[in-house]
Enzyme design. Structure first.
Site, PDB file in Angstrom:
ATOM      1  N   LYS A 272      51.739  42.997  73.467  1.00 46.32           N
ATOM      2  CA  LYS A 272      50.667  42.067  73.774  1.00 46.32           C
ATOM      3  C   LYS A 272      51.221  40.710  74.201  1.00 46.32           C
ATOM      4  O   LYS A 272      52.362  40.368  73.873  1.00 46.32           O
ATOM      5  CB  LYS A 272      49.799  41.856  72.516  1.00 46.32           C
ATOM      6  CG  LYS A 272      49.019  43.063  72.049  1.00 46.32           C
ATOM      7  CD  LYS A 272      48.259  42.746  70.778  1.00 46.32           C
ATOM      8  CE  LYS A 272      47.468  43.942  70.292  1.00 46.32           C
ATOM      9  NZ  LYS A 272      46.318  44.252  71.169  1.00 46.32           N
ATOM     10  N   ASP A 283      43.547  43.561  62.723  1.00 48.26           N
ATOM     11  CA  ASP A 283      43.321  44.889  63.306  1.00 48.26           C
ATOM     12  C   ASP A 283      43.052  45.939  62.231  1.00 48.26           C
ATOM     13  O   ASP A 283      42.872  47.110  62.540  1.00 48.26           O
ATOM     14  CB  ASP A 283      44.523  45.290  64.172  1.00 48.26           C
ATOM     15  CG  ASP A 283      44.113  46.124  65.376  1.00 48.26           C
ATOM     16  OD1 ASP A 283      42.928  46.081  65.750  1.00 48.26           O
ATOM     17  OD2 ASP A 283      44.970  46.812  65.953  1.00 48.26           O
ATOM     18  N   ASP A 342      49.545  50.199  73.325  1.00 44.71           N
ATOM     19  CA  ASP A 342      48.609  49.249  72.722  1.00 44.71           C
ATOM     20  C   ASP A 342      47.227  49.861  72.525  1.00 44.71           C
ATOM     21  O   ASP A 342      46.342  49.219  71.972  1.00 44.71           O
ATOM     22  CB  ASP A 342      48.515  47.978  73.579  1.00 44.71           C
ATOM     23  CG  ASP A 342      47.813  46.835  72.855  1.00 44.71           C
ATOM     24  OD1 ASP A 342      47.831  46.842  71.602  1.00 44.71           O
ATOM     25  OD2 ASP A 342      47.250  45.954  73.519  1.00 44.71           O
ATOM     26  N   GLU A 344      46.589  52.170  70.423  1.00 44.53           N
ATOM     27  CA  GLU A 344      47.113  52.949  69.293  1.00 44.53           C
ATOM     28  C   GLU A 344      46.064  53.300  68.247  1.00 44.53           C
ATOM     29  O   GLU A 344      46.199  54.300  67.538  1.00 44.53           O
ATOM     30  CB  GLU A 344      48.259  52.178  68.628  1.00 44.53           C
ATOM     31  CG  GLU A 344      47.874  51.152  67.582  1.00 44.53           C
ATOM     32  CD  GLU A 344      46.970  50.037  68.110  1.00 44.53           C
ATOM     33  OE1 GLU A 344      46.143  49.531  67.332  1.00 44.53           O
ATOM     34  OE2 GLU A 344      47.090  49.663  69.285  1.00 44.53           O
ATOM     35  N   ARG A 346      43.100  54.472  68.432  1.00 42.81           N
ATOM     36  CA  ARG A 346      42.452  55.774  68.654  1.00 42.81           C
ATOM     37  C   ARG A 346      43.371  56.931  68.278  1.00 42.81           C
ATOM     38  O   ARG A 346      42.904  58.011  67.905  1.00 42.81           O
ATOM     39  CB  ARG A 346      41.983  55.868  70.107  1.00 42.81           C
ATOM     40  CG  ARG A 346      43.066  55.827  71.143  1.00 42.81           C
ATOM     41  CD  ARG A 346      42.560  55.405  72.523  1.00 42.81           C
ATOM     42  NE  ARG A 346      42.208  53.991  72.540  1.00 42.81           N
ATOM     43  CZ  ARG A 346      41.711  53.368  73.600  1.00 42.81           C
ATOM     44  NH1 ARG A 346      41.515  54.030  74.721  1.00 42.81           N
ATOM     45  NH2 ARG A 346      41.421  52.086  73.554  1.00 42.81           N
TER      46      ARG A 346
END
Length: 496
Positions: A272, A283, A342, A344, A346
């Site tokens: 990122k 997150d 990124d 990730e 899911r």
């Protein structure tokens, strides 16, 4: 902070009066009637939602100070008006270092027919406003804490006492969820998160917590969780909370809540931008929503059976990290091509959804800070809702409306499924076409849910943190605890 209800006024340092715009046009209640004309004449206070007017040293009857709090237009009144007004009042008490106050509700009961909902909202607003993450500061803010609030102007029945307790449990459970998420990633690793959950639920009747370590995760064939964790020095954890509140012989199928638990997300190899990357400690807000909801459901002793499962890991670009083009195998045997490391969350949810599908639950609802696209679509106001099941959508929307947490349905159809097909695996973790990033993420998740089980996905990327500009009972740069109340209300619908 102790909040109670009393039929009569008690001597205190501050009287708080919540008033609507229409209420301001009338004479205010007797202890402050002599001030109402001046307030109107000099336009000191317009009773806009969350507007406050603090009048020190007025020495009215039993009170040293007076605080007016606006509720806005009476035709738009809902419990949320009172939840926010309570937060506005708390901030003023905190700002003026007042440890106790009385809230006069005599002008409020006519504005909202459901007195119980009014009282519960005020209790929630006060307790949610108490929360402030200062655990890591050597020098704490020099503010006197608010210790006692008395509600007057309503009859202190046993029902009201129960409602106050319910509001307290919901808010305290939300605050615990916030507390977990607000920790920096070096102090809230996957293993620490698991330990904190075990500690919290240790004495909660009817609950059991199971924690899977890296070896068990590998044994359970959770290739998504394991793959995402490979770039980190911190081993992953899968945390399963089971609550059995239904004690009949024929126990109904459980309700399943699933949470994304990335304790830090650097983006992995697809790293990122550095700006605001510190916020990626949030997150894990999907997982803490599930934890907070299970805590509240268990403390409220709801007669339902519930399973909450969270996948906790870091996503880091270490030497062993997964790379764009790698293929992982989920628990249900489907293969996942990783085109962007990124995307990730899911990959982690794929394993969790596969696992709970095996439990044949009543429904599965997952919560995840999954996509930046949902923030583009809905900002930090609404949570995105994705489901093909109209009945479950109706239930979730009803629960959210009752809890007054804003959600908005977004599309999920065969075009989105088509967009995440892979040339080398069953599915790809990002879309082959631009746009609709939140819908294609939901389409990816759908591959890992049994088609016979009602399922919904909630993308909370915009509402999980930094919402203090919308909700006065949330702190700046802090987790909101979104979806705890909605999940609890959804569980209530299944109480038998």
């Amino acid at each position: 902070m102790r909040v109670s209800c009393s039929a009569t006024s008690e001597k205190g340092s501050c009287l708080i009066v919540m008033v609507s715009k229409k209420g301001l046009e009338k004479k205010l209640s007797s202890p402050i009637s002599r001030l109402s004309d001046r307030v109107m004449r000099e336009k000191l206070f317009k009773a806009e939602q969350n507007e406050t007017l603090f009048l020190p040293c007025v020495r009215l009857s039993n009170y040293e100070h007076l605080l007016l709090v606006g509720l806005g237009e009476p035709k738009e009144m809902s419990p949320e008006n009172f939840r926010q007004a309570a937060a506005a009042a708390y901030k003023q008490l905190e700002q003026h270092s007042l440890s106790s106050a009385e809230i006069d509700l005599s002008l409020c009961v006519s504005l909202l027919k459901n007195t119980s909902a009014l009282v519960q909202a005020i209790r929630e607003g006060l307790t949610l406003s108490c929360y402030n993450f200062e655990d890591l500061k050597a020098i704490k803010a020099d503010k006197k804490s608010v210790k006692k609030i008395v509600l007057t102007g309503i009859k202190p029945t046993s029902e009201i006492k129960t409602i106050l307790e319910t509001g307290q449990i919901l808010a305290e459970s939300t605050n615990f969820a916030r507390w977990l998420a607000d920790h920096p990633a070096n102090l809230m690793t996957p293993s620490v998160l698991a330990q904190e959950v075990q500690k919290k639920f240790r004495d909660i009747k009817g609950t059991q917590v199971n924690v899977w370590n890296k070896e068990r995760i590998k044994k359970e064939k959770m290739g998504g969780v394991l793959g995402v964790s490979l770039g980190s020095s911190q081993d992953p954890r899968v945390i399963i909370i089971e609550y059995k509140g239904h004690n009949q012989n024929k126990s109904p199928r459980p309700l399943c809540f699933v949470g994304k638990g990335l304790t830090f997300d650097s983006g992995g190899i697809s790293i990122k931008p550095s700006k605001n990357m510190d916020e990626m400690k949030f997150d894990m807000c999907g997982s803490v929503a599930v934890i907070g909801a299970l805590l509240a459901i268990a403390r409220l002793k709801l007669k339902v059976n519930v399973i909450g499962i969270m996948g906790a890991t870091e996503n880091m670009p270490g030497a062993s990290a997964i790379k764009p083009g790698d293929v992982l195998t989920a628990r249900n045997g489907k293969t996942m091509e990783v085109l962007n490391t990124d995307a990730e969350g899911r990959l982690v949810l794929a394993d969790l959804l596969s696992y709970v599908s095996e439990k044949k639950p009543e429904f599965i609802v997952d919560a995840a800070t999954l996509t930046g696209a949902v923030v583009v679509a809905l900002g930090n106001v609404y949570t995105g809702l994705f489901t093909r099941n109209q009945s479950l959508e109706k239930q979730i929307r009803s629960a959210a409306a009752c809890s007054e947490e804003k959600i908005w349905p977004l599309p999920l159809d065969h075009f989105h499924v088509k967009d995440i097909k892979s040339k080398v695996a069953d599915v790809a973790n990002i879309s082959s076409t631009p746009g609709a990033g939140s819908s294609t993420a939901a389409a990816f998740l759908e591959h890992f849910v049994d088609k016979n089980i009602p399922w919904a996905h909630l993308d909370i990327a915009g509402t999980a943190y930094n919402v203090s500009n919308r909700l006065p009972y949330c702190r700046p740069k802090s987790a909101s605890g979104v979806m705890v109340r909605t999940f609890v209300e959804l569980a209530r619908q299944y109480v038998r």
